[in-house]
Enzyme design. Sequence first.
Site, PDB file in Angstrom:
ATOM      1  N   GLY A  25       0.808  -1.215   0.000  1.00  0.00           N
ATOM      2  CA  GLY A  25       0.000   0.000   0.000  1.00  0.00           C
ATOM      3  C   GLY A  25       0.837   1.259   0.000  1.00  0.00           C
ATOM      4  O   GLY A  25       1.685   1.450   0.879  1.00  0.00           O
ATOM      5  N   GLY A  27      -0.248   4.518   0.283  1.00  0.00           N
ATOM      6  CA  GLY A  27      -0.969   5.700   0.747  1.00  0.00           C
ATOM      7  C   GLY A  27      -0.047   6.588   1.576  1.00  0.00           C
ATOM      8  O   GLY A  27       1.179   6.480   1.522  1.00  0.00           O
ATOM      9  N   PHE A  28      -0.641   7.469   2.380  1.00  0.00           N
ATOM     10  CA  PHE A  28       0.161   8.384   3.202  1.00  0.00           C
ATOM     11  C   PHE A  28       1.096   7.625   4.131  1.00  0.00           C
ATOM     12  O   PHE A  28       2.254   8.007   4.310  1.00  0.00           O
ATOM     13  CB  PHE A  28      -0.761   9.290   4.027  1.00  0.00           C
ATOM     14  CG  PHE A  28      -1.522  10.295   3.210  1.00  0.00           C
ATOM     15  CD1 PHE A  28      -0.871  11.367   2.623  1.00  0.00           C
ATOM     16  CD2 PHE A  28      -2.887  10.176   3.023  1.00  0.00           C
ATOM     17  CE1 PHE A  28      -1.563  12.301   1.863  1.00  0.00           C
ATOM     18  CE2 PHE A  28      -3.599  11.102   2.278  1.00  0.00           C
ATOM     19  CZ  PHE A  28      -2.938  12.164   1.694  1.00  0.00           C
ATOM     20  N   VAL A  93      -1.559  -7.696  -3.956  1.00  0.00           N
ATOM     21  CA  VAL A  93      -1.273  -8.758  -2.986  1.00  0.00           C
ATOM     22  C   VAL A  93      -2.572  -9.475  -2.670  1.00  0.00           C
ATOM     23  O   VAL A  93      -3.552  -8.873  -2.233  1.00  0.00           O
ATOM     24  CB  VAL A  93      -0.644  -8.195  -1.702  1.00  0.00           C
ATOM     25  CG1 VAL A  93      -0.436  -9.311  -0.672  1.00  0.00           C
ATOM     26  CG2 VAL A  93       0.700  -7.537  -2.017  1.00  0.00           C
ATOM     27  N   GLU A 184     -18.086  18.272   2.517  1.00  0.00           N
ATOM     28  CA  GLU A 184     -17.372  18.956   1.433  1.00  0.00           C
ATOM     29  C   GLU A 184     -18.023  18.694   0.080  1.00  0.00           C
ATOM     30  O   GLU A 184     -18.113  19.586  -0.769  1.00  0.00           O
ATOM     31  CB  GLU A 184     -15.900  18.526   1.460  1.00  0.00           C
ATOM     32  CG  GLU A 184     -15.177  19.070   2.682  1.00  0.00           C
ATOM     33  CD  GLU A 184     -13.753  18.564   2.857  1.00  0.00           C
ATOM     34  OE1 GLU A 184     -13.036  19.130   3.701  1.00  0.00           O
ATOM     35  OE2 GLU A 184     -13.365  17.605   2.163  1.00  0.00           O
TER      36      GLU A 184
END
Length: 442
Positions: A25, A27-28, A93, A184
Amino acid sequence: MNEYCNTDEMVCLPETNMPRLVIIGGGFAGLALAKALKRSRIQVVLVDRHNFHQFQPLFYQVATSGLEPDSIVFPFRKQISGNKNTIFRYATVQQIEAKQNRVLTNKGIIDYDFLVIATGTKTNFFGLTDIEKWSLGMKSIQDSLNIRHTMIQNLEQAAITCDEHEKDILTNFIIVGGGPAGVEMAGALAEFKKYILPGDYPEYSSEIMDIYLLEAGDQLLASMSDKASEKALKYLTRLGVQVMLEEAVEHYDGSAVSTNSGKKLYASNLIWTAGVTGDFPEGIGEESIVRGNRLQVNNTLLVKGYTNIFAIGDIAAVVSQRTPKGHPQVAQVAIQQGKYLGEVIKYRIAGREYSKPFRYRDKGSLATVGKRRAVADLGKFRFGGYIAWLLWSVVHLFSISGFRNKLMVALNWVWNYFTYDKGNRLIIREYKNKDLEKEESK
């Protein structure tokens, strides 16, 4: 280093005498860890089913035609180009084989000395199969484009049809979930209705578009302060969004929504932001899985029941007296965990244990409600309005990867600020519900 290819269905990787860390992964959390280890004597293999990092906080702007998708995605290979010890592999994976210290992917096998699961979450529909079938989630850049294309297709169809009831349904929007993503999204749609619809679709009045925001709880932005919740509600109401609290969706058939109170709302556009659930490969024991399908980790982010498997970011739950439900699933937690785990791994490869436990430092929360309005919780300070919106804009702009992306987003925002125009209202590919496609092909 020379590349070698093993005939035993192994994923081709550089030969090394260093220990190997596999991160699932990008991501952040995963990227923060790779960055923290870029000068360490360890081979880092980043594996992801996409070849780019996605900046999730701005998905709603792609969905509402405010930004192009390439403004908020950044190629992994460019992201890690300065990390001499980091390799990227484009693969999914499928299973973790902990006893063999390896992961099985759709492209082959990867062995590891240390494994880090940073796979994040996916949309949680809470078993509501009809809503999963007909609604649109917002957990990936592909989801955002699906929302955009659906929205524009429906607005175009509304211009074609002479049936007033159909026209009404096609132009109505229901957002489910009153967290930051839902708030948002609702604000952005309200501004689309006010500034874009009258010019683009003179065939019908913009007043025909109804925007509903449904929240099962008794307030918006439940993770923020009461003041932020109240201000968000006030801003959305002023924008014309019909906010319905303590209203849970029970059924949806693609055009009509039924709620727990018996209300019936009509819309062809339902955007689901009401919840997420952990998403990770098979192979982790059930004793390690806790509420929200997250992986329970100790205070050094080691997965319960394992000695060399860690979890960070939204998928990880540090369950303690201070955090009985784990930390909030936000980017700041993920980034801090990635940096922290870098120190843990450095100690581990040196043959020592890192004794300092992970502590999350809350830097505050921000949420925007349309242009020039936002709410902010920063320590003891609770405020909203224009200053909060400026702060939100600066924080998000500097968090985006790559100078080009920062520049593109900044130029888009400046243009939109003065013109209220969203120049990306294009149907690049026609979107069709996959289940509907299957039914029509029978």
